[in-house]
Scaffold this active site. Structure first.
Site: not given
Length: 383
Positions: A109, A177, A257-258, A261-263
């Site tokens: 990151y 990762h 990403s629960p 990714r913001g969707f």
């Protein structure tokens, strides 16, 4: 609660009122007061410091953490415009103040920048919170190469460098990762076991791997957690044996990403434009305008479910994950305090099993348009 309507925007309007009550100490008072301001009910039970806790892993690999963690990646990497460092640190401190004890970052990151940020922000809380990080993606001179390297020498070097950036003496949980096809997982497990004996690593985990890989790794050095993408729009771990294997072996599961990714928060539409210099979503098939337009039907289902129960779509998505198993700990990230409060409030809802099954059925009936990764990124997933 059925008569209350709470959209994401409506939730954000309550932030100013909540900010006043959040100045109360201790943390248990903050959470209870915030809940009371939102729901009129401040009597729900909370565990220590106003936060519910869960256990990842079992036996000597067990790790007690807050029921919701915090994904640090989006603070300064891959999520369009980032706040300045001072604001990022303030958000992390707010999360700690509200009882969050699990913070997730990774070498890739930035690269490196996110670890440096997490290390600086969490330095005042050394020994009181857990910061997890990840190795595996090759980084040379601060640049990711796109290759994987989990060779013994490289993992040891990454561990040493991460300890410095994170300003800690031992990594609470060190994940691989991505699967390295050139290094047997048994060798990786042996390397981690050595680092544990040296006191540099306390526990370890794997990301995006198969059930077979989990079993091989766990047999050499017991795993604490598996981290994979998991939410209402991506439920592969239910089908490929990963969740069943975690349940059988006593390994925790951390969905990244629960909120997709913001969707699933409902604030992204087909006209949303992502910063091509610092946001990978513009490269993902699922975030192309036509896919977003089609998948909005799923958001509508979550919002309808939430309207009847006083929940935002984000809270519905997180609540569903929390309900799936007591050893699942989602790690949503955010750059906004209002969203942090909203996410944590997902812990306060008590929704019957039949309601969650009804939601699953309604969402499953809607085809998801677009793959989650492009072809190059999908090659890195060891499933």
């Amino acid at each position: 609660m059925g008569g209350k309507v709470l959209s994401r925007r409506g939730f954000l309007k309550t932030t100013a009122a909540i900010a006043a009550v959040l100045s109360i100490d201790p943390v248990v008072s903050k959470v209870s007061a915030a809940e009371s301001a939102l729901t009129g009910n401040g009597n729900r039970p909370f565990r220590r410091d106003g936060m519910q806790y869960r256990t990842l892993g079992s036996g000597k690999a067990a790790m007690e953490v807050s029921a919701l963690g915090f994904g640090c990646m989006g603070l300064n990497y891959n999520r369009s415009q980032s706040p300045d460092k001072k604001e990022c640190i303030r958000i992390i401190h707010e999360a700690v103040d509200k009882g969050v004890t699990l913070f997730d970052t990774a070498i890739i990151y930035g690269p490196l920048r996110n670890e440096l940020l997490a290390g600086e922000a969490l330095a005042p809380y050394k020994g009181k919170v857990n910061v997890t990080t990840k190795f595996g993606h090759e980084v040379i001179d601060g640049v990711g190469t796109g290759r994987q390297d989990s060779s013994r020498e490289t993992v040891r070097r990454y561990c040493h460098e991460s300890l410095k950036r994170l300003r800690i003496d031992s990594i609470p949980l060190f994940y691989q990762h991505r699967f390295d096809r050139n290094t047997p997982i048994e060798e990786v497990a042996e390397t981690i076991s050595e680092l544990m004996k040296e006191g540099k690593v306390q526990r370890w985990g794997l990301c995006e791997v198969s059930a077979d890989t989990i079993r091989k790794a766990h047999a050499i050095c017991p795993l604490t957690a598996i981290q994979s993408e998991y939410h209402l729009m991506h439920r592969l771990v239910e089908e490929n044996g990963v969740l069943d294997t975690c349940r059988e072996l006593g390994i925790g599961f951390v969905p990244y990403s629960p909120l997709n990714r913001g969707f699933l928060g409902g604030c992204i539409n087909e006209y949303t434009r992502f910063d091509t210099a610092n946001d990978n979503r513009h490269t993902l098939p699922r975030f192309q305008p036509e896919a977003i337009r089609a998948n909005t039907r799923i958001i509508n289902e979550l919002q309808q479910f939430g309207r009847e129960r006083g929940m935002t779509s984000s809270q519905v998505a997180l609540g569903w994950l929390l309900h799936k198993a007591p050893w699942i700990v989602p790690i949503p990230g955010t750059t906004k305090e209002s969203h942090l409060i909203e996410n944590l409030h997902a812990l306060t809802f008590d929704i019957p099993e039949d309601d969650w099954l009804m939601l699953e059925s309604s969402v499953a009936a809607i085809p998801v348009v677009g793959d989650r990764y492009n072809a190059e990124q999908q090659k890195q997933v060891g499933l």
